[in-house]
Enzyme design. Structure first.
Site, mmCIF file in Angstrom:
data_model
loop_
_atom_site.group_PDB
_atom_site.id
_atom_site.type_symbol
_atom_site.label_atom_id
_atom_site.label_comp_id
_atom_site.label_asym_id
_atom_site.label_seq_id
_atom_site.Cartn_x
_atom_site.Cartn_y
_atom_site.Cartn_z
ATOM 1 N N HIS A 3 51.454 20.532 72.941
ATOM 2 C CA HIS A 3 50.975 21.819 72.442
ATOM 3 C C HIS A 3 51.647 22.924 73.215
ATOM 4 O O HIS A 3 51.899 22.778 74.413
ATOM 5 C CB HIS A 3 49.443 21.932 72.595
ATOM 6 C CG HIS A 3 48.873 23.007 71.751
ATOM 7 N ND1 HIS A 3 48.797 24.304 72.178
ATOM 8 C CD2 HIS A 3 48.385 22.981 70.492
ATOM 9 C CE1 HIS A 3 48.280 25.040 71.214
ATOM 10 N NE2 HIS A 3 48.017 24.257 70.179
ATOM 11 N N ASP A 40 45.383 17.778 65.964
ATOM 12 C CA ASP A 40 45.817 17.097 64.754
ATOM 13 C C ASP A 40 45.928 15.597 64.909
ATOM 14 O O ASP A 40 46.074 14.872 63.929
ATOM 15 C CB ASP A 40 47.158 17.671 64.289
ATOM 16 C CG ASP A 40 46.961 19.031 63.679
ATOM 17 O OD1 ASP A 40 45.880 19.245 63.104
ATOM 18 O OD2 ASP A 40 47.862 19.864 63.779
#
Ligand code: CMC
Length: 428
Positions: free
Chosen positions: A307, A364
């Site tokens: 991320h 996700d």
């Protein structure tokens, strides 16, 4: 004394004020940099650039903190609802019971879309990805509500656009899916709550009775809360930059939907499931796929890992992993891809490549597994993310407007040809 930062260019010193956020983050205010020094900053991917001041969402990537308007994501996911969180993000405070009822009723009043939208939908082949259809239908609202194009319209007008956006999004999303499978569309059932209404429009078939499973509706509501805002990410920055030209809320958000579509952003949840399926089909050798992800000559990346901001853990992933376990258990789903996901996570969390680069499972990694258990088809996953992110985009667009921010217009360092004379090459 106010803090300043000093910059020395060719021996000449320049001072810039340091601004501090309410959580102590510091930013060097370089608004006058070009004017004073003749230089600009260069920051590929805006990794170090604060594009705005915002009071909506706070996140601390090192500590794994995410808060909407000061409330922790853990609290909101456990105790709130998606509509309450939407109100909070957009209007800044939690609604009272009356305010929430009004907001919810206003949304119910606008869930129908103009019948002519169906003509637009009919023009899309069934091979169309639902994200493209969703972005188009969302933008088409500019045609049905031309008053939304007025950049100076009243706050009542803006409220109406906000309510319409939230109301019609599930209708557009389910219609994008119906187009893909070639089924007739369903109309919104306003006796249902937000998520149940969407699920019914998605899955009800004309000749069959359809009952929404409350476990599925509750899980979806939680997922939407987790996705509701994430400060200045790719799609939100897109919404803000389009909105900064005083484009309408519908066109700004439609641009955000397109930005979200990419596999490095919201498209990752779809990619995670495709990756897990691929690994399963290939025999389930997780070590082999981890090695591929680490190989610089192989374009494969471990989707759902890493991320831009979270460098220790993604708080949303923690909540979602637990929610995935609960949902699979409650629905009695036995998903073999979940086992592969667990194995990948276990190996990656011990592997120096991932540890050194601070690559952890993101939101996700697990959301796809839940969506699948809820019966949502894979290429609708990013659409689900868009439904969840909508209140965040609205809040950011509204804040930009209220703060009267200038048009977004980054600079560049030109690396092309210097001036050269025109001599045509196509003359014989
Ligand atoms: N698998 C393997 N290697 C990776 C991965 C990954 N998923 N992510 C980053 N790396 C490596 C990358 O190769 C680079 O290595 P090196 O320093 O040796 O060149 C290093 O880690 C830093 O990567 P980066 O691409 O410079 O990092 P970034 O901050 O620009 O990108 C990211 C962040 C999310 C785009 C990236 O980690 C990625 O592509 N992840 C997979 C896609 C994904 O899951 N996206 C969803 C993000 S969460 C949902 C959302 O908010 O949109």
């Amino acid at each position: 004394m106010a803090k300043t930062a000093e910059l020395i260019i060719d021996g000449k010193s320049y001072k810039f004020p340091i601004v501090e956020g309410t959580e102590g983050e510091q930013g060097i205010d370089i608004s006058n940099l070009l004017e004073e020094t003749g230089a600009v900053t260069l920051d590929f991917g805006y990794k170090n650039t604060g594009a705005t001041k915002s009071a909506i969402t706070f996140l601390d990537g090192d500590k794994g903190i995410l808060r909407y308007r000061g409330y922790s994501i853990e609290d909101l996911a456990a105790k709130s609802t998606f509509l309450e969180v939407s109100y909070l993000l957009i209007f800044g405070e939690l609604p009272t019971a009356d305010q929430l009822t009004k907001f919810s009723d206003d949304i119910k009043n606008h869930t129908m879309v103009h019948e002519d939208i169906k003509k637009i939908l009919d023009g899309f082949p069934s091979s169309s990805h639902p994200m493209g259809v969703l972005a188009s239908l969302f933008c088409a609202q500019t045609a049905f509500y031309p008053e939304s194009l007025d950049p100076n319209r009243s706050s009542e007008g803006v409220y109406l656009s906000i309510v319409r956006s939230l109301a019609k999004m599930p209708t557009f999303a389910s219609w994008a899916y119906k187009n893909e499978v070639g089924h007739p569309v369903n109309y919104p059932d306003n006796s249902l709550d937000y998520c149940s209404r969407f699920l019914k429009m998605m899955f009800a078939l004309p000749a069959e009775k359809y009952e929404v499973d409350p476990v599925v509706a509750a899980a979806l509501d939680k997922l939407l809360i987790l996705h509701a805002d994430h400060e200045q990410n790719c799609s939100t920055s897109t919404v803000r930059i389009v909105g900064s030209s005083k484009a309408s809320i519908y066109s700004s958000i439609s641009a955000g939907i397109n930005a979200l579509w990419g596999p490095l952003h919201g498209g990752a949840n779809q990619e995670v499931i495709l990756m897990l399926e691929q690994i399963k089909k290939d025999g389930g050798d997780t070590d082999k796929w981890i090695a591929k992800a680490k190989d610089k000559n192989d374009p494969f990346r471990l989707m759902g890992f890493g991320h831009r901001v979270y460098k220790n853990f993604d708080p949303r992933a923690k909540i979602i992993k637990k929610a995935a376990d609960d949902v699979l258990e409650k629905l009695g789903v036995n998903d073999p891809t979940l086992e592969i996901a667990m194995k990948l996570e276990e190996i990656a969390l011990k592997d120096p490549y991932f540890i050194e680069r601070k690559l952890y499972p993101n939101v996700d990694f697990y959301s796809g597994i839940i969506y699948r258990a809820l019966g949502i088809p894979v290429d609708m996953f990013t659409v689900m993310f868009a439904i969840g992110r909508l209140p965040g985009w609205i809040a950011q667009w509204k804040e930009l407007r209220e703060n009267k921010e200038p048009i977004g217009r980054p600079r560049q360092i030109y690396t092309g040809q210097n001036l050269r004379p025109y001599v045509a090459l196509n003359k014989r």
